[in-house]
Design a protein around this motif. Structure first.
Motif, PDB file in Angstrom:
ATOM      1  N   LYS A   2       0.848  -1.185   0.000  1.00  0.00           N
ATOM      2  CA  LYS A   2       0.000   0.000   0.000  1.00  0.00           C
ATOM      3  C   LYS A   2       0.891   1.245   0.000  1.00  0.00           C
ATOM      4  O   LYS A   2       2.070   1.189   0.315  1.00  0.00           O
ATOM      5  CB  LYS A   2      -0.904   0.022   1.234  1.00  0.00           C
ATOM      6  CG  LYS A   2      -1.780  -1.194   1.370  1.00  0.00           C
ATOM      7  CD  LYS A   2      -2.897  -1.135   0.383  1.00  0.00           C
ATOM      8  CE  LYS A   2      -3.837  -2.316   0.615  1.00  0.00           C
ATOM      9  NZ  LYS A   2      -4.528  -2.696  -0.574  1.00  0.00           N
ATOM     10  N   SER A   4       1.023   3.634   2.086  1.00  0.00           N
ATOM     11  CA  SER A   4       1.588   3.929   3.414  1.00  0.00           C
ATOM     12  C   SER A   4       2.910   3.194   3.613  1.00  0.00           C
ATOM     13  O   SER A   4       3.860   3.758   4.171  1.00  0.00           O
ATOM     14  CB  SER A   4       0.598   3.563   4.516  1.00  0.00           C
ATOM     15  OG  SER A   4       0.261   2.184   4.449  1.00  0.00           O
ATOM     16  N   GLU A   5       3.006   1.958   3.146  1.00  0.00           N
ATOM     17  CA  GLU A   5       4.251   1.198   3.238  1.00  0.00           C
ATOM     18  C   GLU A   5       5.312   1.802   2.315  1.00  0.00           C
ATOM     19  O   GLU A   5       6.488   1.891   2.679  1.00  0.00           O
ATOM     20  CB  GLU A   5       4.006  -0.268   2.874  1.00  0.00           C
ATOM     21  CG  GLU A   5       5.249  -1.126   2.880  1.00  0.00           C
ATOM     22  CD  GLU A   5       5.848  -1.342   4.263  1.00  0.00           C
ATOM     23  OE1 GLU A   5       7.028  -1.709   4.330  1.00  0.00           O
ATOM     24  OE2 GLU A   5       5.136  -1.146   5.271  1.00  0.00           O
ATOM     25  N   VAL A   7       5.557   4.921   1.446  1.00  0.00           N
ATOM     26  CA  VAL A   7       5.999   6.150   2.113  1.00  0.00           C
ATOM     27  C   VAL A   7       7.037   5.821   3.183  1.00  0.00           C
ATOM     28  O   VAL A   7       8.084   6.470   3.265  1.00  0.00           O
ATOM     29  CB  VAL A   7       4.791   6.906   2.709  1.00  0.00           C
ATOM     30  CG1 VAL A   7       5.232   7.998   3.668  1.00  0.00           C
ATOM     31  CG2 VAL A   7       3.926   7.485   1.600  1.00  0.00           C
ATOM     32  N   LYS A   8       6.775   4.811   3.988  1.00  0.00           N
ATOM     33  CA  LYS A   8       7.713   4.414   5.046  1.00  0.00           C
ATOM     34  C   LYS A   8       9.043   3.957   4.471  1.00  0.00           C
ATOM     35  O   LYS A   8      10.105   4.311   4.973  1.00  0.00           O
ATOM     36  CB  LYS A   8       7.124   3.285   5.892  1.00  0.00           C
ATOM     37  CG  LYS A   8       6.051   3.709   6.844  1.00  0.00           C
ATOM     38  CD  LYS A   8       5.533   2.513   7.613  1.00  0.00           C
ATOM     39  CE  LYS A   8       4.273   2.866   8.374  1.00  0.00           C
ATOM     40  NZ  LYS A   8       3.647   1.703   8.992  1.00  0.00           N
ATOM     41  N   LYS A  14       3.347  10.975   0.595  1.00  0.00           N
ATOM     42  CA  LYS A  14       2.317  10.463  -0.317  1.00  0.00           C
ATOM     43  C   LYS A  14       2.016  11.464  -1.425  1.00  0.00           C
ATOM     44  O   LYS A  14       1.865  11.090  -2.588  1.00  0.00           O
ATOM     45  CB  LYS A  14       1.050  10.145   0.490  1.00  0.00           C
ATOM     46  CG  LYS A  14      -0.141   9.727  -0.340  1.00  0.00           C
ATOM     47  CD  LYS A  14      -1.317   9.341   0.518  1.00  0.00           C
ATOM     48  CE  LYS A  14      -1.897  10.557   1.202  1.00  0.00           C
ATOM     49  NZ  LYS A  14      -3.186  10.293   1.851  1.00  0.00           N
TER      50      LYS A  14
END
Length: 103
Positions: A2, A4-5, A7-8, A14
């Motif tokens: 996803k 969010s992953e 981005v990490k 994002k």
């Protein structure tokens, strides 16, 4: 993975990832739902390449786009990247002209 992953793993916001997609630096991800998309491992590599070109070579978006398009054409087993040769040598080697000392 996803967004969010992604981005990490990349440290890129994002909104910046969405900007890269709109500008054609990244391909549109595979949609997995109305508000959801799946990003493969190659996105991590491409975002890292974009970051390196911006941070180390100070390339503008149009030049990064050329490099990324070349990268996207390569097979996953050959992730080498060449910088456009029409760039001044000092930019290809990571030294912006403004940082050169005179005399």
């Amino acid at each position: 993975m996803k967004i969010s992953e992604l981005v990490k793993r990349t440290g890129v916001p994002k909104e910046t990832i969405h900007f890269y997609i709109r500008e054609g630096l990244l391909r549109k991800p595979r949609k997995s739902g109305v508000n959801s998309a799946e990003y493969g491992e190659r996105y991590v590599d491409q975002i890292q390449l974009i970051k390196d070109l911006r941070d180390n070579y100070y390339l503008p978006i149009p030049e990064i786009k050329k490099v990324v398009k070349n990268y996207q054409k390569q097979s996953p087993s050959r992730p080498t990247v060449s910088l456009p040769m029409e760039l001044p040598a000092e930019m290809r080697f990571g030294r912006p002209p403004a940082w050169e000392k005179n005399g």
